[in-house]
Structure formats: C-alpha cells, structure tokens
Enzyme design. Structure first.
Site, PDB file in Angstrom:
ATOM      1  N   CYS A  59       0.852  -1.179   0.000  1.00 10.77           N
ATOM      2  CA  CYS A  59       0.000   0.000   0.000  1.00 10.77           C
ATOM      3  C   CYS A  59       0.892   1.234   0.000  1.00 10.77           C
ATOM      4  O   CYS A  59       1.862   1.298   0.732  1.00 10.77           O
ATOM      5  CB  CYS A  59      -0.883  -0.047   1.250  1.00 10.77           C
ATOM      6  SG  CYS A  59      -1.560   1.516   1.727  1.00 10.77           S
ATOM      7  N   CYS A  62       2.929   3.548   2.871  1.00 13.52           N
ATOM      8  CA  CYS A  62       4.223   3.319   3.512  1.00 13.52           C
ATOM      9  C   CYS A  62       5.330   4.138   2.862  1.00 13.52           C
ATOM     10  O   CYS A  62       6.419   4.274   3.422  1.00 13.52           O
ATOM     11  CB  CYS A  62       4.609   1.843   3.422  1.00 13.52           C
ATOM     12  SG  CYS A  62       3.462   0.736   4.219  1.00 13.52           S
ATOM     13  N   ASP A 469      -6.110 -27.294 -10.411  1.00 11.30           N
ATOM     14  CA  ASP A 469      -5.071 -28.098  -9.790  1.00 11.30           C
ATOM     15  C   ASP A 469      -5.502 -28.305  -8.339  1.00 11.30           C
ATOM     16  O   ASP A 469      -6.410 -27.625  -7.848  1.00 11.30           O
ATOM     17  CB  ASP A 469      -3.725 -27.338  -9.866  1.00 11.30           C
ATOM     18  CG  ASP A 469      -2.645 -28.012  -9.063  1.00 11.30           C
ATOM     19  OD1 ASP A 469      -2.001 -27.328  -8.258  1.00 11.30           O
ATOM     20  OD2 ASP A 469      -2.460 -29.233  -9.228  1.00 11.30           O
ATOM     21  N   ASP A 649      -0.925 -23.777  -9.747  1.00  8.73           N
ATOM     22  CA  ASP A 649       0.105 -23.023  -9.058  1.00  8.73           C
ATOM     23  C   ASP A 649       1.527 -23.544  -9.169  1.00  8.73           C
ATOM     24  O   ASP A 649       2.459 -22.762  -9.121  1.00  8.73           O
ATOM     25  CB  ASP A 649      -0.250 -22.866  -7.580  1.00  8.73           C
ATOM     26  CG  ASP A 649       0.041 -24.135  -6.805  1.00  8.73           C
ATOM     27  OD1 ASP A 649       0.467 -24.028  -5.651  1.00  8.73           O
ATOM     28  OD2 ASP A 649      -0.144 -25.228  -7.365  1.00  8.73           O
ATOM     29  N   ASP A 653       2.588 -27.014 -13.251  1.00  5.81           N
ATOM     30  CA  ASP A 653       1.401 -26.526 -13.942  1.00  5.81           C
ATOM     31  C   ASP A 653       1.747 -25.491 -14.996  1.00  5.81           C
ATOM     32  O   ASP A 653       0.922 -25.164 -15.823  1.00  5.81           O
ATOM     33  CB  ASP A 653       0.434 -25.868 -12.948  1.00  5.81           C
ATOM     34  CG  ASP A 653      -0.203 -26.878 -12.031  1.00  5.81           C
ATOM     35  OD1 ASP A 653      -0.361 -26.564 -10.840  1.00  5.81           O
ATOM     36  OD2 ASP A 653      -0.506 -27.976 -12.509  1.00  5.81           O
TER      37      ASP A 653
END
Lengths: 753, 55
Positions: A59, A62, A469, A649, A653
């Site tokens: 974000c 910071c 998967d 993932d 794959d």
C-alpha cells in the site's frame, strides 16, 4: 455495496491500512532474496546506487515513512520509491554507510527488498511507448481545443452574417494550428497502419489513417479555395479520442509488464561460491560456472542446478513439484535452482547455472507457448476487418454516386465521400473496448485479482470449462492437524514443545494446533527423519514412523502423518490434511450452476484426489497426473472445441497454464506460474476466480453494448453523410456524443453485480 | 474584427504555455508514480532533512 460494507469486507487486506493492495499482489519469494552487495554499483562520482523491488509494499501509504526514515540515515543521499511499480532506487555514500545497514533499517520498518540488475531488466521499454502516446494526446488535446474554439465561431458565422474574408481567415488559423498537430499526434496510427498494410492485412488503424489523411488534405484544399466547410476539428477530435483509448490500453499493459519484471527480479539471485582454497566470494549468478561449488545456507534459495557435495538437509521443492512437504537430500542428490534449502547448510556442485537451469528452460517454454496466446485476435481488430472494407466501399460509392447520378463536380463529391469516412471512423470503437476493460481490471484489483491484460478479460468471458489443480489451488497448500490416534491427553502439548523449534510445515501445523507455549531445549533436527530431544530424562522423537519406532500398523489414510514416541511407550500418530480453501466448495457449486464444466487434475495420489473431489463436489477428477498428462487433457478438451480456464500453481502446472485458453494462478504460486498465468489472485479465498469470470462476462456484455452504440451512431450518420447533409458541425457533434455515450456506459462496469 | 489579429495569437500562446508545462512534467517523469506522489504529499514528518530529488 455501501462504503461501510466495503471496508468491513474480509476480502480486503488489513495490513498497515484498510485500502488493501493497490499495486500487484505480493509475490511469494524465497526466504532470503538476492544479496544486495552483488548488485550495488559505485559510480564514477563515488556514489553507490541500487535498484530493488520492495516485496512487502502493499500500500503506498508506507512510501513517505520509508523515504523519510532512509533519508535520516547518515550517508544516504536519496531513497525514491515508485509505489505503482513497487521499486526503490537508493543512492548512498559508501564511505559513510553500507548497504547492510540500509537493508536492516528497512527490515526494522517491516520491509524486505530484492535487488535486481536494472540494465538487464530494461524497465524503460514500455514506458517509452506510453510516454509517446501521452505526448501525442497532449498535443492533440491542445490543438483540438483551440481549433474547436475557432470552429464554433465559424459555425455561428455561417448561421449569421460572417463575411467570407473573416471565414477564410479563421480557416487559415485552424489550418495552421491543426497541421503540425495532426502530423505529430497521428504518428502512432500512421505507423501502425503502414505496418499492417505492408504485412498484407488490415487493422483498426488503416481506416483511421485513411480518414484523417483524406479529411486533412480536403480541408487544406478547401481552405486554399476559400471553401465553406473544413474538417480540421473533426480530424483532431478523432485523433484525440482514439489516443485516449490507446493510452488506456497501454497503461493497462504497462502495469502488468512492471509486475512481470518484478517477478523476474525476485528470481535473479547471487551465489556464494567457495574457491579451491576455501575462501568464499559473493558472485552474481551470471558469473557462476559449471563445476563451481556453491554454499547454500539454511533458509536460502538454491541458486543453481547441481548435485549436493556436502551436507544433509531438506529442500522445499514446491517450485518443481508443487507439493509443499520438504524432500530430504544427501550428498549425491540432485537439487534444482529455485528450491529453498530448509534444514541445514549444504554445498552444491554446479551442473547448470543461469539460463541453463531447469527453471530457465521452463521459463523459455512459457514464452514460446505464450506466443500462441499472442495470436488471439482482439475483438476490436476482428470488427475492423469487416468494418474497414465496408466503409471504404460506402465512401467510394458515395463519391461515384454523386459524380454520376447527382451530377455534382468532383470537389463536392469528394467532400461528401470525406464526410462519410469521418462519421464512420471508428472513434468510439477505439474507446469502447479499453474504457470498459480498464474499469473492469481496476475493479478486480480492489478484490485482490490482478488481470494482466485486456485480452485476458476477453478470453475469460468465453470459457466453458474450468480445470483446477489441487495443492495450493483448491487447497491452501498448508497442512493442518486433523487428528491424533492414541496417546495421552498431553501428547499434543509434548509434540508442540519439540515442534516449536522447527520450521518444517508439519511442525508449524502442530505448533499452530497447540497454541502458544514453551519450546523444548536441545532439540535436534535430523533432516528427512524428524526431531529429537531429551525431555525429563526420556528421549522423545517426533517424525517418520520407521525412525520413531514402535508404531502400530498404519491404517490407510488419505493424507500425511508423523509419529510421536516418548521413551519406550507406544508411538502416537498425528494425522494431517491439506485443508481446502474455505469457500472452495461454494465456488465449485456456483461455477457448475452457471453451466461450466469443472475438472480436477492433480499429481497427487488417487485416494487423496478422490477424497477432495468428493468433498468439493467435483465429478470429473484425475490423480497422479504428470505435467505432460495435464497438457494432454487440455489438448483433448481443446480438440473437442471447449475453451478451458486453467487454475494452477506449481511449476508442474506452468506448461499447462501457458497452453490453456486462459489461466489463473494464486499469488502463492511459483514465480514462473505467476508469469505464465493471465490472472494472479491473492488471499485465502477461491472467490476471486469466480469474480474474475463474472466481471469478465459483464465487461464483455458492456463492450458489445458499447460497440453497438458506436456502430449505431455511425449508422444514423451514414445516410446523412451520403445525402450530403453532414457539415463539420454535425460530424463533430456525432463523434463527441458517441464517445461520451460509450465512456459513460463503460463506467457501469464499476457498479454492483 | 481587427482585435482577432492579436487575440488569437494571445490565446494560442497561453494555451501553448500550458502544453509546454505538461510536456516538461512528462519529461521529468512526474507522471510515472501517481500513487506514491499522492501519499508523499500527506507525509508531515518535519524531521526529514531536505534532500534533492535525483530524478
């Protein structure tokens, strides 16, 4: 959704602020990234510079604190964070401060950086084109506004009593403003049109280039002849609206490009090479040769492919197999670049480094498979393939018609033909698609799904099958304690005292189940076997059944198990399951309800796969599937004419992700899979997959509506143009109205369901 | 009508100035990181030393 509901929504990360992720979701990286010392460059001016990816920057709030804190360090000359790309550029005086202190300061703020070689990534490429478009847009906008001012005066004058001298003067002013602007702002379109024509095809830019050129030429001619109508404002308006659409499209891809480069950066590692005399040296990965001995400390990523030369340990090979349970390695075993060394330091004799590793080869395979996706012809281009010839024919017919049947002179006929070209110019069309897609991608970003390009959305809307998967995709990829067989009530507590000393996923699962508590002293971890400690004088072992000893015959169990044994007592069995994502069953049910076919493919054992498939309600499933097996299934489905979305993932794959019609990947996936996938989603829920599909379909509907609107306006205008009734005023009104309508309609993608 | 002779160039000049400013801002890369710029403006730590921006 009310504002209140949005903030309370558990989908948003509650990190340092409630805004969640505004940039790409955080990629999982190795426990320790590259060594900054290998990448810091000291320039001729004595200033050291470093570029790095800030992995933990979720974000932009910071940003000020990072820059402010670093600026206060003595010796730091500059620290500039790019929040959108999540990169940081550091400059410091190497005499007064060193890079370790800077990294430590960042660590104190809770941020981790991964350095990269800026020259190698070449991050400026996409920016150049985007910048060029923005410059053209600015010039077109400026010229459009000023020429429009003059045009309004002229149109008012036509209705009242403006003399021809004044009108001619104003036309010349328009010409002088418009000419340089059209030449400059039209370059992207002229270049693209020429490229397409040379290749023998046609795209959206060909009718645009023809229309603009003809309109400008005719208007110039009319100006020199003191004619009544000129179309400079229309030509500039066309360029302006089209450039907006083009810029939006480009900025969409620009973000994805930066994110993909960040992933590349996270993979770039340095290696600690052990020389023949025993000294160690940090070297960038490109400088490591086969035969070099590399030291890999505990928790570091293995930087090369090779054989273990010394040390016994466990590696997290999820990069290769997709399974999160560690594999034991001993001298002589093969290890791959990208796996994480978990238990103990090892030394690896390099067999392949850099671009020769398995990882790099698979990445190259991804690229080649990805070329196939690049051949997908986008909707806008497909429309223009039909559209362009039609309008050119119409314009020609209008010209010929008026010359012969209407008995007008060639000047007036040409004016009418030009008017036809202008009103049918796909201005709104150029805006229709990007406007919707940018809105849709922005909306999905807020829900934690990162869509890499506009045509990914187009493809996602067309799917009719989803292949999942198992590990890490339908499940969380983290084992959870399922049950304890045998033993006293305090078996869990005892096991936890040992488990808290280990970072093994199963140990962490036990520690999580037991909650907070003390950890035993003197716990010794035997890689691949288990944990051992002396508790109250008795030897306690937690680990594999055969090592622990005294285990009862194992009941068949769809999952993983380890055993606890205290002294000579019978061993206690701990059963683990890999829990499915909390909403997985719901999501599968919804997908099936909406008519999609859902398939589960996994490399895991059949009983485990069957158990999960039954739990989630997936009828079609296949276990023990190798990567080649997954691709075979996808090809079979494609041959049946089905369009498949692949959700996966692991590295195993990645080839399938590149081969599927569209692919999604969780942000915990291997880096290569994330690079291969079209959409990356973060968080523990599976809901983003469903949302992506729904938003893609809504976006598709809106795009079609927009195209219909754009074409509709044009269809009304064409008869008017052919009848010779389209003055520049009418052309400008039609064009602006259709563009505004299309943009307004596109905003609907942001609203609710 | 004679006024147009100097009014139109004046308008163009002013508009042109705005265009030049925009192109300069583009060239000095001020549009590259809009999120960061927005948040940087909200920071009010007065202890920061003033640093030259090296862009």
């Amino acid at each position: 959704m009310t504002l209140h509901a949005q903030i309370d929504d558990p989908g948003l990360d509650a990190g340092c602020c409630t805004f969640g992720s505004l940039a790409a979701p955080a990629a999982r990286s190795a426990a320790a990234g590259a060594d900054p010392r290998a990448y810091a460059v000291v320039g001729a001016d004595g200033i050291a510079r470093l570029d790095a990816v800030v992995e933990t920057l979720d974000c932009p709030s910071c940003v000020p604190s990072i820059e402010g804190t670093l600026a206060r360090l003595d010796g730091v000359i500059g620290a500039r964070v790019n929040a959108g790309q999540r990169r940081i550029h550091l400059e410091w005086d190497p005499e007064r401060v060193d890079v370790e202190r800077i990294v430590a300061t960042l660590g104190g703020l809770g941020h981790r950086i991964a350095p990269y070689d800026a020259a190698r990534l070449g991050g400026g490429e996409v920016d150049e084109v985007g910048q060029g478009l923005l410059r053209a847009l600015a010039v077109a906008g400026f010229a459009f506004a000023n020429v429009m001012l003059v045009s309004v005066a002229v149109w008012a004058g036509l209705a009242q009593d403006m003399g021809p001298g004044t009108r001619a003067f104003l036309h010349w002013v328009s010409a002088l403003i418009a000419m340089p602007a059209i030449v400059y702002a039209g370059r992207p379109f002229f270049r693209s049109a020429l490229g397409a024509l040379r290749a023998g095809t046609s795209n959206m830019d060909v009718p645009i280039a023809i229309g603009v050129t003809l309109a400008t030429a005719m208007s110039l001619f009319e100006t020199t002849r003191n004619g009544e109508h000129v179309y400079f404002d229309a030509a500039l308006g066309l360029l302006f609206f089209l450039l907006i659409g083009r810029f939006l499209d480009r900025s969409l891809r620009g973000r994805a490009f930066a994110a993909a480069q960040n992933l590349l950066a996270l993979r770039a590692v340095s290696a600690l090479v052990i020389g023949a005399d025993g000294t160690t040296e940090v070297r960038a990965i490109e400088a490591v040769r086969p035969g070099d001995r590399v030291a890999v400390a505990t928790g570091e990523t293995v930087p090369v492919d090779g054989r273990v030369a010394a040390g016994r340990s466990e590696v997290d090979a999820s990069l290769v197999t997709g399974e999160s349970l560690p594999q034991a390695v001993a001298p002589g075993d093969l290890v791959h670049a990208g796996t994480v060394n978990l238990a103990a330091p090892i030394e690896v004799e390099t067999a392949a480094a850099g671009s020769q590793t398995l990882l790099a080869e698979i990445a190259a395979m991804m690229d080649r498979a990805g070329q196939a996706k690049a051949r997908y012809v986008r909707l806008a281009d497909r429309i223009s393939q039909i559209y362009a010839p039609v309008i050119h024919a119409l314009a020609l017919a209008a010209f010929a018609g008026w010359m012969t049947l209407g008995s007008a002179d060639w000047r007036a006929s040409l004016m009418i033909a030009v008017a036809v070209l202008i009103v049918t110019c796909p201005c709104a069309l150029g805006l229709a698609v990007p406007a919707v897609q940018v809105g849709a991608v922005g909306r999905l970003l807020k829900r934690g799904a990162y869509v890499k390009s506009g045509d990914a959305l187009e493809r996602l809307a067309r799917i009719d099958t989803v292949v999942f998967d198992k590990t890490g995709t339908l499940t969380l990829g983290r084992p959870r304690l399922d049950g304890i067989d045998g033993g006293a009530a305090n078996a869990l507590a005892l096991a936890a005292t040992l488990a808290r000393r280990s970072t093994h996923p199963l140990s962490r699962a036990i520690a999580a189940a037991a909650g907070d508590g003390a950890a035993a002293e003197g716990v010794h971890e035997e890689p691949g076997l288990g944990l051992e400690a002396l508790v109250d004088g008795e030897r306690v072992r937690l680990g594999r059944g055969d090592w622990v000893g005294g285990a009862a015959p194992a009941l068949p169990h769809a999952g993983t198990e380890i055993w606890l044994r205290r002294g000579e007592a019978p061993a206690v069995r701990f059963r683990f399951v890999d829990a499915p994502r909390p909403d997985a069953a719901e999501v599968v049910a919804t997908l099936k309800d909406r008519g999609l076919r859902v398939i589960l493919l996994s490399g895991d054992r059949e009983p485990v796969v069957a158990a999960l498939a039954d739990q989630l309600g997936i009828g079609e499933r296949q276990g023990e599937c190798l990567p080649s097996g997954k691709i075979a299934v996808l090809q079979r489905l494609a041959a049946e004419g089905r369009r498949v979305a692949m959700v996966g993932d692991g590295l195993n794959d990645a080839p399938a992700l590149a081969a599927a019609f569209v692919s999604l990947s969780p942000s915990t996936a291997a880096d290569v899979s994330q690079t291969a996938a079209d959409v990356v989603f973060s968080g523990d829920a599976l809901a983003p997959v469903l949302e992506c599909w729904e938003v893609a379909r809504k976006a598709d509907a809106l795009v079609r509506q927009n195209v219909a609107l754009a074409l509709g306006y044009n269809l009304i205008a064409v008869p008017l143009a052919i009848a010779g009734l389209v003055t520049p005023l009418i052309a400008a009104v039609v064009m602006s109205a259709s563009s505004l309508a299309v943009t307004g309609n596109a905003l609907r993608v942001q609203r609710g369901r | 009508m004679a006024a147009l002779v100097y009014l139109i160039p004046a308008a163009l000049l002013l508009g042109g100035f705005g265009l030049v400013c925009f192109l300069w801002a583009l060239r000095t890369r001020q549009f590259e990181d809009l999120d960061g710029a927005a948040w940087r403006a909200l920071h009010d730590d007065h202890d920061d030393r003033l640093k030259d921006d090296r862009d």
